[in-house]
Each structure stands twice: as C-alpha cells, then as structure tokens.
Design an enzyme around this catalytic site. Structure first.
Site, PDB file in Angstrom:
ATOM      1  N   CYS A   1     -31.959  -7.793  13.367  1.00 15.07           N
ATOM      2  CA  CYS A   1     -31.648  -7.549  11.992  1.00 15.07           C
ATOM      3  C   CYS A   1     -31.817  -9.105  11.071  1.00 15.07           C
ATOM      4  O   CYS A   1     -30.714  -9.871  11.326  1.00 15.07           O
ATOM      5  CB  CYS A   1     -30.445  -6.985  11.836  1.00 15.07           C
ATOM      6  SG  CYS A   1     -30.349  -5.310  12.465  1.00 15.07           S
TER       7      CYS A   1
ATOM      8  N   CYS B   1     -33.841  -0.376   9.712  1.00 16.77           N
ATOM      9  CA  CYS B   1     -33.454  -1.466   9.186  1.00 16.77           C
ATOM     10  C   CYS B   1     -32.048  -1.408   8.689  1.00 16.77           C
ATOM     11  O   CYS B   1     -31.977  -1.505   7.512  1.00 16.77           O
ATOM     12  CB  CYS B   1     -34.247  -2.163   8.084  1.00 16.77           C
ATOM     13  SG  CYS B   1     -34.257  -3.987   7.661  1.00 16.77           S
TER      14      CYS B   1
END
Length: 399
Positions: free
Chosen positions: A342, A162
């Site tokens: 994202c 992430c």
C-alpha cells in the site's frame, strides 16, 4: 451449437487478467481466450494523485487493444456464468466457451447503492469519489476551491481495493489546505471502519502522527451509513457504541462498499464464508479447492490480504507456474505468501510504502531504505516509477 473450446480462458482484462495472459504467452501457451467487454484499460492507483491534483487523468489511461498480449484472442464480451462441472463459461450474448483451465480475474464491483443516498448525491453538491475516473478530477476541483467548512472522507466496511486510498486523499487535501493557509478554517473528518488506521502497527503509528499533524478528526470503528445529498448531511455510525451522528459537510469524498460481481457471488465458485461473494481460493496455490482447474487472483479472490495491484504482481507468477505444472500433469508447488503493498501518500511529495504478507510482517522491497517513514523518493516512485513498471513490465509479463 457446441461450445467453442480453448485451452485457457481468462475472465477479465484488467491488471490480473492481462498480466497472467502475458506470462502464459511468454511461456509458449498458444490457445488463450480473454473475455473483457471494456475498450478502456485504467491504471487505477494513479486516481488518488489525480484527485489530489498531482497527475493528469490521461496518464492512467490506455485502450484495451494496446494492452492485450499478441496472440491472445480477445472476446469483447462479459461473462455471466461459469459451470465448473461442465467446464464452461457463458457470456452476455449467449456464447458458450469450454476450457481446459480457467483464470478468474474479473475484479470487483462498486456498490454505490450500498449506502442510502450515495448514488444520487455522487458527482454534485460537493460529493465526489476517486474510485470513478470521471470523478477524480472533480475531487481535485472541490479541494482546490475549498476555503472553509467541513470535509468528510469515508471508507466502507468490508474489503476494498487499495485499502489506503480512502485516507490518502484526506492527507493530500489537508496538505494542500495547509499550504494555502486555510487548514485552520476547515474541519477534516476521516471515517474508518477498522479499530486502527492501518492493520500493521509500524505503519499505523506513522499515519496516526500524520493525522495529528493535520488536525484530522479520526473516527475509528465508524462508517457513513446514509447520506442526504440535498441537505449536505451524512450520518456517521460508531459501530462500537451504535451511536449515529448527523454531520453537515461542504465536501464529501466517499468510497462505496465493494463486492464480487453478482453472477459470481450467486454462483458455485463463491466462498460461503465471504459475505461479499468473493471467490473461494487456496491462499497458497490460488486454485479453487473444489475445482483445481480454476485459478483465482486479484480483487475477486477471497484472500486475507489487501486488494492491490502489488498483490497481483506476486500472485500472477504463482498462478502461471501452477497452471503450467497442471498442464504437464504435475502438482501445484509454487506458493503465494500474501505479499501486498500500500503506497500511502501523506503529503504532496511524501509517501511511506507499506509492504507486508499474510502474517502482517513487513516485507520491504528496499531493505536498505526505511519505508516506514514518509519519504520523497517513495512519492516519485509512485508517481513515475510504478506506472512505468505497470505498463512496460507487469502487463508485458516481465515484472
């Protein structure tokens, strides 16, 4: 004692391992063994919102038993070695399993010792990290109590899971401080090892504007290289000039360096081109080039794309299709295009959804919505929609 044989062995009971197992079961595969020592399954993308005071930690938690697909044999053990020539996996207890096909999805490991001083400072003296579930609530407590001083948010060099998370928490904190009327009394420093805030230009421009709006000092091509927790001082090194600056802090949110599990990094499946030990993988078929009976996906795969759950959602169907094709004696014809996503939270109820492929081309799931700008509906998608998609869709082999 001879090895126990399974048609398919999956290493890892996280997002990738469970999603592949569920899809294989739906395809009718019966003999699946899954190695996973943890009794707990976390939906990690929610931890940023936990650290930002927007979600309870319990919302990200399930027991591992709840998510194991019916019919999959769960072995509560940790893998310690793979012999791809003998087609065997060895576990921490010394058990040996042989396999027809192997799916590698053990995730990565957080290297808290990778920054001198970080491991000992973590969890007290104003130092926290949303990359550990027990510390994400501490992050929010530190943000909530801060009224003045210096807050530093860091990201390490190298691939991390992430990749937007290290900066998302900086924006959430700044937004909270602005709403409380104390932002002008707080110096916010964001340390990013890359030359830009984001590698896709259209999203980088939005994030640059976000940082300007909050008055955040962005240190590009820079990294925290050491930490003195007792003195509350961090050393930030500019990799362009080599200059090192000691910065006193009142709050520090640190993201540790990350790498493949040691037993894989030191084993025969690791990619010699990866300094972090990630596993060699064909970027299209997700098979190991030298051992096509081994499939690799998720964070441990050395792929030129961001390590996210969204990437796994697109990788899992490719792995399953090519694995099943191989069992039928056919070639691997299904390809992964590098899709990743994202969700970049920029304020309490604002988010932009960055979706792109190997070539950094935007690949929006909602082409009729402009996800390159901050949107409230995208925030609600992240907070409520995506966790439901995860637990009720992906982990069931349905999405």
């Amino acid at each position: 004692m001879p090895p126990t044989h399974h048609q398919i062995v999956i290493i890892g009971g996280g997002t990738a391992g469970i999603t592949v197992a569920a899809r294989l079961r739906r395809a009718g595969v019966r003999d699946i063994a899954l190695l996973e020592p943890s009794e707990t399954h976390w939906y990690q993308p929610l931890w940023t919102l936990v650290g930002g005071g927007q979600a309870p930690l319990r919302a990200s938690l399930r027991t591992e038993a709840e998510v194991i697909p019916p019919g999959v044999r769960w072995l509560r053990e940790r893998a310690t070695a793979v012999d791809p020539t003998a087609r065997t996996v060895t576990t921490a207890s010394g058990r040996v399993l042989s396999y027809g096909r192997l799916v590698l999805a053990p995730g990565l490991q957080l290297d808290w010792d990778g920054v001198p001083g970080l491991a000992t400072a973590l969890g007290h003296g104003g130092v926290s990290s949303n990359y550990r579930p027990d510390l994400a609530p501490l992050t929010w407590d530190l943000i909530r109590r801060m009224r003045r001083g210096t807050a530093v948010f860091t990201m390490p060099s190298g691939p991390v899971k992430c990749g937007g998370a290290p900066q998302k928490i900086a924006y959430l904190a700044a937004d909270h401080w602005r709403k409380r009327g104390v932002l002008d009394a707080i110096r916010v420093i964001l340390v990013i090892p890359e030359p830009t805030l984001f590698k896709v230009p259209v999203f980088a421009r939005t994030l640059e504007e976000t940082a300007r709006r909050y008055g955040i000092e962005v240190r590009l091509s820079s990294e925290m290289t050491s930490l003195d927790g007792a003195a509350r001082k961090a050393v930030i090194t500019d990799h362009t000039t080599g200059a090192a600056e000691t910065v006193p802090y009142d709050l520090l949110h640190a993201v540790p360096p990350q790498r493949a599990p040691e037993w894989l990094a030191n084993g025969p499946l690791a990619d010699p081109g990866s300094p972090y030990g990630y596993v060699r993988t064909d970027r299209r078929t997700l098979q190991h080039p030298e051992h096509p009976e081994v499939f690799v996906l998720g964070d441990v795969a050395n792929l030129p794309t961001s390590k996210t759950g969204a990437a796994i959602r697109k990788q899992a169907p490719v792995v399953v299709a090519n694995l099943l094709a191989g069992l039928r004696g056919g070639p691997a014809t299904t390809h992964y295009d590098g899709y990743t996503s994202c969700p970049l939270v920029t304020a309490r109820h604002k988010m932009l959804l960055a979706e792109f492929d190997y070539d950094l081309r935007p690949t929006p799931s909602f082409p009729f919505i402009d996800t390159t700008r901050e949107r409230t509906d995208m925030w609600f998608l992240k907070r409520y929609g995506l966790p439901q998609l995860y637990f009720k869709g992906m982990l069931k082999g349905l999405a």
